[in-house]
Write an enzyme that holds these catalytic residues in place. Structure first.
Site, mmCIF file in Angstrom:
data_model
loop_
_atom_site.group_PDB
_atom_site.id
_atom_site.type_symbol
_atom_site.label_atom_id
_atom_site.label_comp_id
_atom_site.label_asym_id
_atom_site.label_seq_id
_atom_site.Cartn_x
_atom_site.Cartn_y
_atom_site.Cartn_z
ATOM 1 N N LYS A 125 1.154 -1.005 -0.046
ATOM 2 C CA LYS A 125 0.243 -0.534 0.393
ATOM 3 C C LYS A 125 0.705 1.591 0.185
ATOM 4 C CE LYS A 125 -2.260 2.375 4.252
ATOM 5 N NZ LYS A 125 -1.936 2.699 3.464
ATOM 6 N N GLN B 231 -3.261 2.399 17.058
ATOM 7 C CA GLN B 231 -4.606 1.176 17.195
ATOM 8 C C GLN B 231 -5.415 0.870 18.748
ATOM 9 O OE1 GLN B 231 -5.419 1.338 13.890
ATOM 10 N NE2 GLN B 231 -4.096 1.009 12.701
ATOM 11 N N THR C 182 -11.788 5.768 10.811
ATOM 12 C CA THR C 182 -11.971 5.736 11.971
ATOM 13 C C THR C 182 -11.446 6.367 13.279
ATOM 14 O OG1 THR C 182 -9.324 4.634 11.644
ATOM 15 C CG2 THR C 182 -11.848 3.349 11.708
ATOM 16 N N ASP D 141 -13.487 14.947 -4.256
ATOM 17 C CA ASP D 141 -13.665 16.205 -4.797
ATOM 18 C C ASP D 141 -15.050 15.981 -5.505
ATOM 19 O OD1 ASP D 141 -13.370 18.325 -6.648
ATOM 20 O OD2 ASP D 141 -11.085 18.411 -6.490
ATOM 21 N N LYS E 158 -7.375 8.329 -1.364
ATOM 22 C CA LYS E 158 -8.535 8.722 -0.573
ATOM 23 C C LYS E 158 -9.315 10.056 -1.336
ATOM 24 C CE LYS E 158 -7.965 6.248 4.335
ATOM 25 N NZ LYS E 158 -6.515 6.898 4.120
ATOM 26 N N LEU E 159 -10.249 9.916 -2.269
ATOM 27 C CA LEU E 159 -9.771 10.908 -3.429
ATOM 28 C C LEU E 159 -11.662 11.422 -3.055
ATOM 29 C CD1 LEU E 159 -7.891 10.362 -5.131
ATOM 30 C CD2 LEU E 159 -9.630 10.810 -6.711
ATOM 31 N N GLY F 91 0.265 -2.547 8.926
ATOM 32 C CA GLY F 91 2.181 -1.824 8.810
ATOM 33 C C GLY F 91 3.915 -2.359 9.717
ATOM 34 N N ARG F 92 3.063 -1.327 10.616
ATOM 35 C CA ARG F 92 4.458 -1.434 11.471
ATOM 36 C C ARG F 92 4.358 -2.814 11.827
ATOM 37 N NH1 ARG F 92 1.703 3.139 14.854
ATOM 38 N NH2 ARG F 92 -0.023 2.749 13.865
ATOM 39 N N ASP G 289 -2.784 4.561 -2.001
ATOM 40 C CA ASP G 289 -4.228 4.576 -0.935
ATOM 41 C C ASP G 289 -4.413 6.304 -1.098
ATOM 42 O OD1 ASP G 289 -5.404 4.976 1.488
ATOM 43 O OD2 ASP G 289 -4.254 4.611 2.570
#
Ligand code: C5P
Length: 233
Positions: free
Chosen positions: A32, A190, A119, A64, A61-62, A210-211, A59
Protein backbone atom coordinates in the site's frame (compact mmCIF):
# COMPACT_ATOMS: atom_id res chain seq x y z
CA UNK A 1 -11.94 -14.69 -4.19
CA UNK A 2 -8.36 -13.56 -3.68
CA UNK A 3 -7.47 -12.91 -0.08
CA UNK A 4 -4.12 -11.34 0.70
CA UNK A 5 -1.91 -9.46 3.12
CA UNK A 6 -1.09 -5.88 2.06
CA UNK A 7 1.96 -4.21 3.61
CA UNK A 8 1.39 -0.53 4.43
CA UNK A 9 4.59 1.12 3.18
CA UNK A 10 4.30 4.20 5.37
CA UNK A 11 7.75 5.52 4.53
CA UNK A 12 8.78 9.12 3.88
CA UNK A 13 10.48 8.52 0.55
CA UNK A 14 11.48 6.21 -2.26
CA UNK A 15 14.93 5.23 -1.05
CA UNK A 16 13.64 4.01 2.31
CA UNK A 17 10.80 2.10 0.63
CA UNK A 18 13.01 0.31 -1.88
CA UNK A 19 15.54 -0.52 0.84
CA UNK A 20 12.74 -2.04 2.92
CA UNK A 21 11.40 -4.08 0.00
CA UNK A 22 14.90 -5.30 -0.93
CA UNK A 23 14.60 -7.52 2.16
CA UNK A 24 11.94 -9.60 0.39
CA UNK A 25 13.97 -11.99 -1.73
CA UNK A 26 11.48 -14.84 -2.07
CA UNK A 27 8.15 -13.07 -2.53
CA UNK A 28 6.66 -9.89 -3.96
CA UNK A 29 4.08 -8.76 -1.38
CA UNK A 30 1.05 -6.60 -2.14
CA UNK A 31 1.98 -3.08 -0.98
CA UNK A 32 0.00 0.00 0.00
CA UNK A 33 1.33 3.41 -1.02
CA UNK A 34 -0.21 6.27 0.96
CA UNK A 35 -0.28 10.01 0.51
CA UNK A 36 3.05 10.75 2.18
CA UNK A 37 5.06 8.42 -0.05
CA UNK A 38 3.12 9.25 -3.23
CA UNK A 39 3.46 12.99 -2.76
CA UNK A 40 7.16 12.78 -1.89
CA UNK A 41 8.27 10.21 -4.48
CA UNK A 42 5.76 10.97 -7.25
CA UNK A 43 3.91 8.61 -9.59
CA UNK A 44 7.16 6.93 -10.66
CA UNK A 45 7.23 5.05 -7.34
CA UNK A 46 4.17 3.12 -8.51
CA UNK A 47 5.89 2.11 -11.75
CA UNK A 48 9.04 1.07 -9.88
CA UNK A 49 7.11 -1.18 -7.51
CA UNK A 50 4.99 -2.63 -10.31
CA UNK A 51 8.15 -3.32 -12.36
CA UNK A 52 9.53 -5.20 -9.35
CA UNK A 53 6.39 -7.34 -9.37
CA UNK A 54 4.45 -5.90 -6.43
CA UNK A 55 0.66 -5.49 -6.71
CA UNK A 56 -0.11 -1.92 -5.54
CA UNK A 57 -2.95 -0.43 -3.49
CA UNK A 58 -2.78 3.34 -4.00
CA UNK A 59 -4.36 4.85 -0.89
CA UNK A 60 -5.03 8.48 -1.90
CA UNK A 61 -8.68 8.71 -0.70
CA UNK A 62 -10.00 11.00 -3.42
CA UNK A 63 -12.86 13.40 -2.60
CA UNK A 64 -13.80 16.18 -5.06
CA UNK A 65 -16.47 17.04 -7.61
CA UNK A 66 -17.37 14.09 -9.87
CA UNK A 67 -15.68 15.47 -12.99
CA UNK A 68 -12.36 16.07 -11.21
CA UNK A 69 -12.42 12.65 -9.58
CA UNK A 70 -13.25 10.98 -12.90
CA UNK A 71 -10.30 12.59 -14.68
CA UNK A 72 -7.92 11.91 -11.79
CA UNK A 73 -8.98 8.27 -11.62
CA UNK A 74 -8.16 7.92 -15.32
CA UNK A 75 -4.61 9.07 -14.52
CA UNK A 76 -4.30 6.61 -11.61
CA UNK A 77 -5.68 3.79 -13.76
CA UNK A 78 -2.99 4.47 -16.36
CA UNK A 79 -0.38 3.83 -13.63
CA UNK A 80 -1.61 0.21 -13.61
CA UNK A 81 -2.37 0.16 -9.89
CA UNK A 82 -4.41 -2.77 -8.56
CA UNK A 83 -6.59 -1.05 -5.92
CA UNK A 84 -7.49 2.66 -5.48
CA UNK A 85 -9.88 4.36 -3.08
CA UNK A 86 -12.04 7.41 -2.38
CA UNK A 87 -14.31 8.81 0.34
CA UNK A 88 -17.86 7.48 0.13
CA UNK A 89 -18.99 10.82 1.62
CA UNK A 90 -18.22 12.35 -1.80
CA UNK A 91 -21.64 10.94 -2.85
CA UNK A 92 -22.90 8.25 -5.20
CA UNK A 93 -22.48 10.58 -8.19
CA UNK A 94 -18.79 10.99 -7.38
CA UNK A 95 -18.31 7.22 -6.93
CA UNK A 96 -19.97 6.46 -10.27
CA UNK A 97 -17.83 9.09 -12.00
CA UNK A 98 -14.74 7.54 -10.42
CA UNK A 99 -15.61 4.14 -11.88
CA UNK A 100 -16.04 5.66 -15.33
CA UNK A 101 -12.66 7.36 -15.10
CA UNK A 102 -10.95 4.18 -13.90
CA UNK A 103 -12.25 1.97 -16.70
CA UNK A 104 -9.62 1.51 -19.40
CA UNK A 105 -10.42 1.31 -23.13
CA UNK A 106 -10.21 -2.52 -22.96
CA UNK A 107 -12.83 -2.58 -20.17
CA UNK A 108 -10.37 -3.53 -17.40
CA UNK A 109 -9.92 -1.38 -14.29
CA UNK A 110 -8.30 -1.43 -10.84
CA UNK A 111 -10.51 -2.41 -7.91
CA UNK A 112 -12.20 0.63 -6.38
CA UNK A 113 -12.96 0.69 -2.66
CA UNK A 114 -14.47 3.35 -0.42
CA UNK A 115 -13.53 4.79 2.92
CA UNK A 116 -16.77 5.04 4.94
CA UNK A 117 -16.08 7.04 8.10
CA UNK A 118 -12.44 7.42 9.08
CA UNK A 119 -11.76 5.50 12.27
CA UNK A 120 -10.38 8.75 13.71
CA UNK A 121 -13.93 10.19 13.59
CA UNK A 122 -15.98 9.31 16.66
CA UNK A 123 -19.66 9.86 17.47
CA UNK A 124 -18.94 13.22 19.10
CA UNK A 125 -17.06 14.58 16.06
CA UNK A 126 -19.78 13.24 13.78
CA UNK A 127 -22.41 15.21 15.67
CA UNK A 128 -20.52 18.37 16.64
CA UNK A 129 -18.38 18.87 13.53
CA UNK A 130 -20.45 17.27 10.79
CA UNK A 131 -24.00 17.63 12.20
CA UNK A 132 -24.68 13.94 11.54
CA UNK A 133 -26.86 12.51 14.32
CA UNK A 134 -27.23 8.85 13.32
CA UNK A 135 -25.18 6.26 15.26
CA UNK A 136 -21.75 5.91 13.60
CA UNK A 137 -22.39 2.21 12.77
CA UNK A 138 -25.53 3.21 10.85
CA UNK A 139 -23.56 5.83 8.92
CA UNK A 140 -20.78 3.34 8.10
CA UNK A 141 -23.22 0.71 6.81
CA UNK A 142 -25.21 3.32 4.85
CA UNK A 143 -22.03 4.56 3.14
CA UNK A 144 -20.97 0.97 2.43
CA UNK A 145 -24.32 0.29 0.78
CA UNK A 146 -24.02 3.50 -1.26
CA UNK A 147 -20.61 2.30 -2.45
CA UNK A 148 -22.06 -1.09 -3.37
CA UNK A 149 -24.99 0.50 -5.22
CA UNK A 150 -22.60 2.80 -7.11
CA UNK A 151 -20.82 -0.32 -8.39
CA UNK A 152 -17.71 -0.21 -6.20
CA UNK A 153 -15.88 -3.38 -5.19
CA UNK A 154 -15.68 -2.90 -1.43
CA UNK A 155 -14.79 -0.74 1.54
CA UNK A 156 -11.97 -0.09 3.96
CA UNK A 157 -13.24 -0.97 7.43
CA UNK A 158 -12.24 -2.39 10.78
CA UNK A 159 -12.08 -6.21 10.89
CA UNK A 160 -14.72 -5.82 13.62
CA UNK A 161 -17.10 -4.44 10.95
CA UNK A 162 -16.24 -6.92 8.18
CA UNK A 163 -18.95 -9.46 9.01
CA UNK A 164 -21.69 -6.83 9.19
CA UNK A 165 -20.52 -5.25 5.89
CA UNK A 166 -20.80 -8.66 4.23
CA UNK A 167 -24.28 -9.15 5.70
CA UNK A 168 -25.42 -5.76 4.38
CA UNK A 169 -23.57 -5.66 1.05
CA UNK A 170 -23.05 -9.34 0.19
CA UNK A 171 -20.23 -11.86 0.55
CA UNK A 172 -18.44 -10.79 -2.63
CA UNK A 173 -18.22 -7.14 -1.54
CA UNK A 174 -14.61 -6.72 -0.41
CA UNK A 175 -13.55 -5.74 3.08
CA UNK A 176 -10.04 -4.30 3.31
CA UNK A 177 -9.10 -4.04 6.96
CA UNK A 178 -6.30 -2.25 8.83
CA UNK A 179 -5.95 -2.51 12.61
CA UNK A 180 -4.28 -5.93 12.56
CA UNK A 181 -1.74 -7.02 15.18
CA UNK A 182 -0.04 -10.28 16.13
CA UNK A 183 -1.17 -11.60 19.51
CA UNK A 184 2.28 -10.76 20.92
CA UNK A 185 2.88 -7.37 19.26
CA UNK A 186 2.04 -3.90 20.58
CA UNK A 187 -1.05 -2.05 19.39
CA UNK A 188 0.79 1.28 18.73
CA UNK A 189 -1.91 3.94 18.20
CA UNK A 190 -4.53 1.46 16.93
CA UNK A 191 -7.47 1.34 19.35
CA UNK A 192 -9.30 -1.83 18.32
CA UNK A 193 -7.09 -4.56 16.90
CA UNK A 194 -7.45 -8.16 15.73
CA UNK A 195 -4.92 -10.87 14.95
CA UNK A 196 -4.58 -12.02 11.30
CA UNK A 197 -6.28 -15.31 12.17
CA UNK A 198 -9.24 -13.57 13.86
CA UNK A 199 -9.48 -11.13 10.92
CA UNK A 200 -9.84 -14.12 8.59
CA UNK A 201 -12.52 -15.63 10.82
CA UNK A 202 -14.28 -12.24 10.91
CA UNK A 203 -14.45 -12.21 7.09
CA UNK A 204 -11.69 -9.77 6.08
CA UNK A 205 -10.69 -10.15 2.43
CA UNK A 206 -7.48 -8.14 2.55
CA UNK A 207 -5.66 -7.15 5.72
CA UNK A 208 -3.48 -4.03 5.68
CA UNK A 209 -0.53 -4.43 8.01
CA UNK A 210 2.09 -1.76 8.62
CA UNK A 211 4.28 -1.55 11.70
CA UNK A 212 4.09 -5.22 12.79
CA UNK A 213 5.96 -5.92 9.53
CA UNK A 214 7.82 -2.66 8.71
CA UNK A 215 9.26 -2.31 12.23
CA UNK A 216 10.02 -6.01 12.72
CA UNK A 217 13.58 -7.17 13.13
CA UNK A 218 13.04 -9.54 10.20
CA UNK A 219 10.25 -8.03 8.04
CA UNK A 220 10.16 -10.93 5.57
CA UNK A 221 9.69 -13.41 8.42
CA UNK A 222 6.97 -11.20 9.98
CA UNK A 223 5.24 -11.01 6.58
CA UNK A 224 5.37 -14.79 6.17
CA UNK A 225 3.96 -15.26 9.66
CA UNK A 226 1.15 -12.85 8.82
CA UNK A 227 0.32 -14.70 5.56
CA UNK A 228 0.39 -18.01 7.40
CA UNK A 229 -1.96 -16.80 10.13
CA UNK A 230 -4.31 -14.99 7.72
CA UNK A 231 -4.44 -17.46 4.84
CA UNK A 232 -3.68 -20.57 6.85
CA UNK A 233 -0.78 -21.52 4.56
O1 C5P B 1 1.14 0.37 11.14
P1 C5P B 1 -0.29 -0.05 11.05
O2 C5P B 1 -0.50 -1.53 10.88
O3 C5P B 1 -1.15 0.54 12.15
O4 C5P B 1 -0.78 0.63 9.66
C1 C5P B 1 -2.11 0.58 9.22
C2 C5P B 1 -2.25 1.29 7.91
O5 C5P B 1 -3.64 1.37 7.57
C3 C5P B 1 -1.73 2.73 7.91
O6 C5P B 1 -1.25 3.03 6.59
C4 C5P B 1 -2.97 3.55 8.22
O7 C5P B 1 -2.90 4.84 7.70
C5 C5P B 1 -4.04 2.73 7.49
N1 C5P B 1 -5.40 2.91 8.00
C6 C5P B 1 -5.75 2.65 9.31
N2 C5P B 1 -7.04 2.83 9.74
C7 C5P B 1 -7.97 3.26 8.88
C8 C5P B 1 -7.66 3.53 7.55
C9 C5P B 1 -6.35 3.33 7.15
O8 C5P B 1 -4.91 2.24 10.10
N3 C5P B 1 -9.23 3.39 9.30
Amino acid sequence: MAKDVIIACDFAGEEETLKFLDQFTEERPFVKIGMELFYSAGPSIVKKLKDRGHPVFLDLKLHDIPNTVKKTMAVLSSLDVDIVNLHASGTTAMMKAALEGLTRPDGSRPLLIAVTQLTSTDQEALEKDLLIYEPIETVVMHYALNAKNAGLDGVVCSPLEAGRVHEVCGESFLTVTPGVRFADSKADDQKRVMTPEKAREAGSDYIVVGRPITQAEDPAAAYRRCVKEFLGR
